[in-house]
Design a protein around this motif. Structure first.
Motif, PDB file in Angstrom:
ATOM      1  N   LEU A 159      75.090  15.446  59.132  1.00 20.72           N
ATOM      2  CA  LEU A 159      74.467  16.436  58.215  1.00 20.72           C
ATOM      3  C   LEU A 159      75.539  16.250  57.110  1.00 20.72           C
ATOM      4  N   PHE A 160      75.246  16.078  55.672  1.00 15.43           N
ATOM      5  CA  PHE A 160      76.155  15.487  54.748  1.00 15.43           C
ATOM      6  C   PHE A 160      75.338  16.329  53.249  1.00 15.43           C
ATOM      7  N   GLY A 161      76.019  16.741  52.187  1.00 17.53           N
ATOM      8  CA  GLY A 161      75.607  17.188  50.761  1.00 17.53           C
ATOM      9  C   GLY A 161      76.081  18.319  50.222  1.00 17.53           C
ATOM     10  N   PHE A 162      75.264  18.781  49.837  1.00 14.99           N
ATOM     11  CA  PHE A 162      76.007  20.284  49.485  1.00 14.99           C
ATOM     12  C   PHE A 162      76.090  21.776  49.077  1.00 14.99           C
ATOM     13  N   GLY A 163      76.914  22.379  48.945  1.00 19.25           N
ATOM     14  CA  GLY A 163      76.261  24.293  49.785  1.00 19.25           C
ATOM     15  C   GLY A 163      76.227  24.704  47.983  1.00 19.25           C
ATOM     16  N   PHE A 164      75.373  25.641  47.981  1.00 16.16           N
ATOM     17  CA  PHE A 164      75.205  26.734  45.943  1.00 16.16           C
ATOM     18  C   PHE A 164      75.255  28.147  47.398  1.00 16.16           C
ATOM     19  N   ASP A 165      76.600  28.911  46.882  1.00 14.38           N
ATOM     20  CA  ASP A 165      76.714  30.670  46.560  1.00 14.38           C
ATOM     21  C   ASP A 165      75.646  30.482  45.575  1.00 14.38           C
ATOM     22  N   LEU A 166      75.095  31.648  46.346  1.00 19.09           N
ATOM     23  CA  LEU A 166      73.991  32.820  44.913  1.00 19.09           C
ATOM     24  C   LEU A 166      74.353  33.833  44.397  1.00 19.09           C
ATOM     25  N   ASP A 167      74.323  34.420  43.548  1.00 23.97           N
ATOM     26  CA  ASP A 167      74.466  35.582  43.124  1.00 23.97           C
ATOM     27  C   ASP A 167      73.316  36.413  43.120  1.00 23.97           C
ATOM     28  N   ILE A 168      73.249  37.139  44.492  1.00 27.01           N
ATOM     29  CA  ILE A 168      71.871  38.105  44.145  1.00 27.01           C
ATOM     30  C   ILE A 168      72.438  39.495  44.507  1.00 27.01           C
ATOM     31  N   PRO A 169      72.391  40.569  43.369  1.00 26.72           N
ATOM     32  CA  PRO A 169      72.508  41.768  43.427  1.00 26.72           C
ATOM     33  C   PRO A 169      72.221  42.363  45.104  1.00 26.72           C
ATOM     34  N   GLY A 170      73.057  43.259  45.812  1.00 23.40           N
ATOM     35  CA  GLY A 170      72.561  43.855  47.361  1.00 23.40           C
ATOM     36  C   GLY A 170      72.262  42.213  48.320  1.00 23.40           C
ATOM     37  N   VAL A 171      72.409  41.592  48.106  1.00 27.78           N
ATOM     38  CA  VAL A 171      72.680  40.589  49.199  1.00 27.78           C
ATOM     39  C   VAL A 171      74.344  39.714  49.477  1.00 27.78           C
ATOM     40  N   PRO A 172      75.289  39.756  49.751  1.00 26.76           N
ATOM     41  CA  PRO A 172      76.079  39.752  50.191  1.00 26.76           C
ATOM     42  C   PRO A 172      76.524  38.427  50.548  1.00 26.76           C
ATOM     43  N   VAL A 173      75.910  37.495  51.223  1.00 24.45           N
ATOM     44  CA  VAL A 173      75.757  35.982  52.268  1.00 24.45           C
ATOM     45  C   VAL A 173      74.283  35.635  51.276  1.00 24.45           C
ATOM     46  N   ALA A 174      74.245  34.738  50.780  1.00 24.74           N
ATOM     47  CA  ALA A 174      72.806  34.038  50.463  1.00 24.74           C
ATOM     48  C   ALA A 174      73.600  32.526  49.851  1.00 24.74           C
ATOM     49  N   LYS A 175      73.548  31.192  50.473  1.00 23.56           N
ATOM     50  CA  LYS A 175      73.152  29.960  50.812  1.00 23.56           C
ATOM     51  C   LYS A 175      72.240  29.262  51.073  1.00 23.56           C
ATOM     52  N   VAL A 176      72.526  28.651  49.829  1.00 21.51           N
ATOM     53  CA  VAL A 176      71.496  26.488  49.828  1.00 21.51           C
ATOM     54  C   VAL A 176      72.574  25.767  50.371  1.00 21.51           C
ATOM     55  N   ASN A 177      72.194  24.947  51.336  1.00 26.18           N
ATOM     56  CA  ASN A 177      72.694  23.395  51.737  1.00 26.18           C
ATOM     57  C   ASN A 177      71.268  22.530  51.649  1.00 26.18           C
ATOM     58  N   VAL A 178      72.181  21.786  50.877  1.00 25.27           N
ATOM     59  CA  VAL A 178      70.908  20.694  50.472  1.00 25.27           C
ATOM     60  C   VAL A 178      71.848  19.239  51.016  1.00 25.27           C
ATOM     61  N   TYR A 179      71.625  18.554  52.322  1.00 24.27           N
ATOM     62  CA  TYR A 179      71.949  17.824  53.018  1.00 24.27           C
ATOM     63  C   TYR A 179      71.344  16.742  53.064  1.00 24.27           C
ATOM     64  N   ASN A 180      71.627  15.187  53.634  1.00 23.96           N
ATOM     65  CA  ASN A 180      70.939  14.045  53.754  1.00 23.96           C
ATOM     66  C   ASN A 180      70.961  13.803  55.520  1.00 23.96           C
ATOM     67  N   ARG A 181      69.926  13.923  56.629  1.00 22.25           N
ATOM     68  CA  ARG A 181      70.418  14.014  57.549  1.00 22.25           C
ATOM     69  C   ARG A 181      69.927  12.715  58.207  1.00 22.25           C
ATOM     70  N   PHE A 182      71.445  12.560  58.949  1.00 19.04           N
ATOM     71  CA  PHE A 182      70.872  11.106  59.804  1.00 19.04           C
ATOM     72  C   PHE A 182      71.216  11.762  61.666  1.00 19.04           C
ATOM     73  N   GLY A 183      70.233  11.604  62.404  1.00 22.30           N
ATOM     74  CA  GLY A 183      69.877  12.004  63.054  1.00 22.30           C
ATOM     75  C   GLY A 183      68.889  11.186  64.252  1.00 22.30           C
ATOM     76  N   GLU A 184      69.890  11.335  65.655  1.00 21.06           N
ATOM     77  CA  GLU A 184      68.909  10.166  66.631  1.00 21.06           C
ATOM     78  C   GLU A 184      67.219  11.298  67.440  1.00 21.06           C
ATOM     79  N   SER A 185      67.130  10.326  67.865  1.00 20.70           N
ATOM     80  CA  SER A 185      65.561  11.274  68.701  1.00 20.70           C
ATOM     81  C   SER A 185      65.627  11.006  69.806  1.00 20.70           C
ATOM     82  N   GLN A 186      64.728  11.809  70.628  1.00 19.59           N
ATOM     83  CA  GLN A 186      64.882  11.626  71.438  1.00 19.59           C
ATOM     84  C   GLN A 186      64.318  10.639  72.054  1.00 19.59           C
ATOM     85  N   PHE A 187      63.124   9.935  71.317  1.00 17.12           N
ATOM     86  CA  PHE A 187      61.784   9.287  72.209  1.00 17.12           C
ATOM     87  C   PHE A 187      62.353   7.779  71.971  1.00 17.12           C
TER      88      PHE A 187
END
Length: 255
Positions: A129-157
């Motif tokens: 997966l490749f993309g961009f991550g965004f760290d958020l400034d939310i009071p009382g939440v020292p870790v708050a992250k959103v990562n937006v990806y494009n996913r390249f995957g293989e299927s078990q099927f």
């Protein structure tokens, strides 16, 4: 596999390899945290079959931050005492664009923007997966992250066939207190869009945890936690109608 898919797979592998090499600097990390966890629950679902089973999972988690970014890694061992044990892991390096450029890239509640990648491996999964991550400034939440990806995957099927689709990942950690007790509410949520080329439906994976700092009761804070994790997976492995919801007893030892 089409030539386009082969090219996409090759490019994604090269980009991920470059990020992994950059994300493993020779200098020491500015901070790091490593934990062992044990989860135990009932109601996991098989794919195919959609039948329920019990499971114990042992997990190694590691997170660190360094001069130009951060890394997160976890590795699951399911039923470690069983001959049919299985393995699964993820490695997620990120490179901070503000730290690399020396410029303040914050806006609104976003305090930093990163280049983000993830490698999912083990069992029937092999995805990059490749993309961009965004760290958020939310009071009382020292870790708050959103990562937006494009996913390249293989299927078990369809082994060897590669597809791509968007994915959004939320990560959080919020400490709080109730009376004299200290707690953390942490976890993640993945929303992966359908990969129709390989027969995968939209799927959601979420694992929120509510843990009490039990080590603090005898003067060893932030080392031993106990509580519950709820593991939810809609359309498990992208399989339509295989929905998993498992409350798990969880113990977490951080060192």
């Amino acid at each position: 596999m089409s030539m386009k898919m082969k090219r996409s797979s090759l490019v994604s592998t090269l980009v991920l390899g470059s990020m992994l090499s950059v994300a493993a600097p020779s200098q020491a990390a500015n901070w790091s945290s490593t934990s062992f966890l044990m989860h135990s629950g009932s109601g996991y679902k098989t794919v195919p079959g959609n039948t329920e089973y019990d499971q114990t999972i042992v997990t190694l988690e590691h997170a660190d931050g360094w001069k130009y970014g951060d890394n997160f890694f976890f590795f699951d061992v399911s039923e470690p005492n069983n001959p049919n044990t299985s393995f699964y892991g993820e490695f997620s390096p990120r490179l901070s664009l503000s730290k690399i450029s020396g410029k303040d890239l914050s806006f609104g509640i976003v305090k930093d923007v990163s280049l983000a990648a993830t490698w999912e491996f083990g069992g029937v999964t092999n995805a990059k997966l490749f993309g961009f991550g965004f760290d958020l400034d939310i009071p009382g939440v020292p870790v708050a992250k959103v990562n937006v990806y494009n996913r390249f995957g293989e299927s078990q099927f369809a082994p060897g066939e590669v597809s791509s689709a968007p994915q959004v990942t939320l990560v959080w950690m919020a400490p709080f207190s109730i009376g004299y007790s200290n707690w953390i509410f942490e976890g993640f949520l993945d929303y992966a869009w359908a990969e129709k080329e390989v027969g995968k439906e939209d799927n959601i994976v979420a694992q929120p945890r509510l843990l009490m700092d039990v080590g603090d009761l005898w003067g060893a804070p932030k080392q031993l936690y106990a509580g519950i994790e709820y593991s939810y997976w809609m359309n498990k492995y992208g399989s339509k109608g295989v929905d998993e919801g498992v409350p798990q007893l969880t113990i977490k030892w951080t060192f």
